[in-house]
Design a protein around this motif. Sequence first.
Motif, PDB file in Angstrom:
ATOM      1  N   LEU A   1       0.851   6.035   0.404  1.00 18.88           N
ATOM      2  CA  LEU A   1       0.322   7.095   0.830  1.00 18.88           C
ATOM      3  C   LEU A   1       1.355   8.174   0.467  1.00 18.88           C
ATOM      4  O   LEU A   1       2.576   8.106   0.918  1.00 18.88           O
TER       5      LEU A   1
ATOM      6  N   HIS B   1      -3.881   1.277   5.747  1.00 20.71           N
ATOM      7  CA  HIS B   1      -3.736   2.705   5.148  1.00 20.71           C
ATOM      8  C   HIS B   1      -4.050   3.555   6.241  1.00 20.71           C
ATOM      9  O   HIS B   1      -3.472   4.802   6.225  1.00 20.71           O
TER      10      HIS B   1
ATOM     11  N   GLY C   1       0.833  -1.243  -0.130  1.00 18.83           N
ATOM     12  CA  GLY C   1      -0.086  -0.084  -0.107  1.00 18.83           C
ATOM     13  C   GLY C   1       0.874   1.366   0.135  1.00 18.83           C
ATOM     14  O   GLY C   1       2.076   1.138   0.179  1.00 18.83           O
TER      15      GLY C   1
END
Length: 468
Positions: free
Chosen positions: A225, A427, A223
């Motif tokens: 960000l 997340h 993941g």
Amino acid sequence: MTALHHPARDGTDGPAGPPVRIPFPVVDEVARHCLQEEEPETVHIEVHLPGRLDPDRLRAAFAGALRRHPRILMREAARPWYGRRYEWELTPEADVEAVLFPAPDRDALKHARDRALRDAPPLSASPPIRLEVVRVPEGPGADGTHGTVLFLTINHTALDGPACLRVLATAAELYGGRDNSPAAPPTRTTAEAPRAADTPSTWAPPARVAHGTPEPPDHHGNGMLVAELSVPRRPRGAPYTVNDQLMAATALTIAHWNREHGARPRPLRITMPVDDRSRAADMPIGNGTRLVEVPFAPGELSGRTDPSGMAALLRRTADRTRALKAQPRPQLGHGASLLTAPVVPVAWRAAFTRGLRRAAGPWTSTTLLSNIGRVPYALDFGEGAGRAHAVWFSAPARMPRGLTVTTASTAGRLHVAFRWSRALLSHGDGSHLRDLFEHYLHATEHASEHPPEPGARPDAGPGAGSAP
């Protein structure tokens, strides 16, 4: 010119012949041994432009850039089971169309980022990269339209981020006709030799990033960000660089995260890629960074962030990073050369290397911080498309490390990508780590320094890049 620069052609502009083959360098071979479908080794580069790009012109410009940097036009060569080497086979042209224009949709950016982390370009087709052009309603562009985001996805077994950014800068120059030569490297004032660094012992296994809330077992891979922050300020003539501020902030962030999750204090080691290559048109294409590990003792990261404590941490960090960068060292250390010596079939070495990597898991560094520094190219695609105003990179985050932080600065802003293994974090965990990082990076701006010491470094550039 050698055959490396001019591989065999099809007879239209040179003699036909068998493709040129190049044995895998050490970094490529170790990465090839340890490939995993669950967590692909991709490097992602994300370039935001204010305007639009013409598909045909971009494809032509990118094809021209590949020809100008022919080392990128390669695929893994077939070999018998008893072959003692992996080899790259150079090709005169691309085997596949590398420039793609996915259909626009509401979540185009998210889907493109997911593909960059999930779908590695295959090593069996030349070149092992993919450029996706995503049109997004990001704000008015140069001609009143909306912006474009370029997603460059790289198979890290073959190439690293700085090398592919060099190719993209060439494509920008061919597309727009604007000069995209690299800016002059920052001027530094350094002492003749690094001071002896007060370095903690590295005999103990380093801390691991504490588990957060892993995603469901069927959610594999990484993941990510991304965040845009202010480049941290520092006093003029301070004996540390912005890279040292980023390193200290990363160490404090992980120490804070681990305390929150009840982990026993242990030494931290942060891998830092160092890239000494030129950024000019003759930049070597491939995996060109070497890896060093910056250690931190538990007591140095106990949570004290007052100005004097932060200044002391930054000085120690600067001494260590400077000493490590000055030491000559093979890219992956001396042991990797023994692992890749072609004395037995490569399949046997691959099995041994994978087993050794599993056994050495507890000694793997805590995390990786890859600071590209100021992006050296304008990435100016000319009228209608414009000049890049944001560039993000991300490096693979496979377990047991499970977390990487990659930074670059463009147009006076710091662009940070947090990338994690979904077996380790969610997340929401990534958002919390971003907030902690921003807090500690801001705290480095308020370090109370004494007058600068002789040989202090005034600039920020670390000479770092993406890593395996």
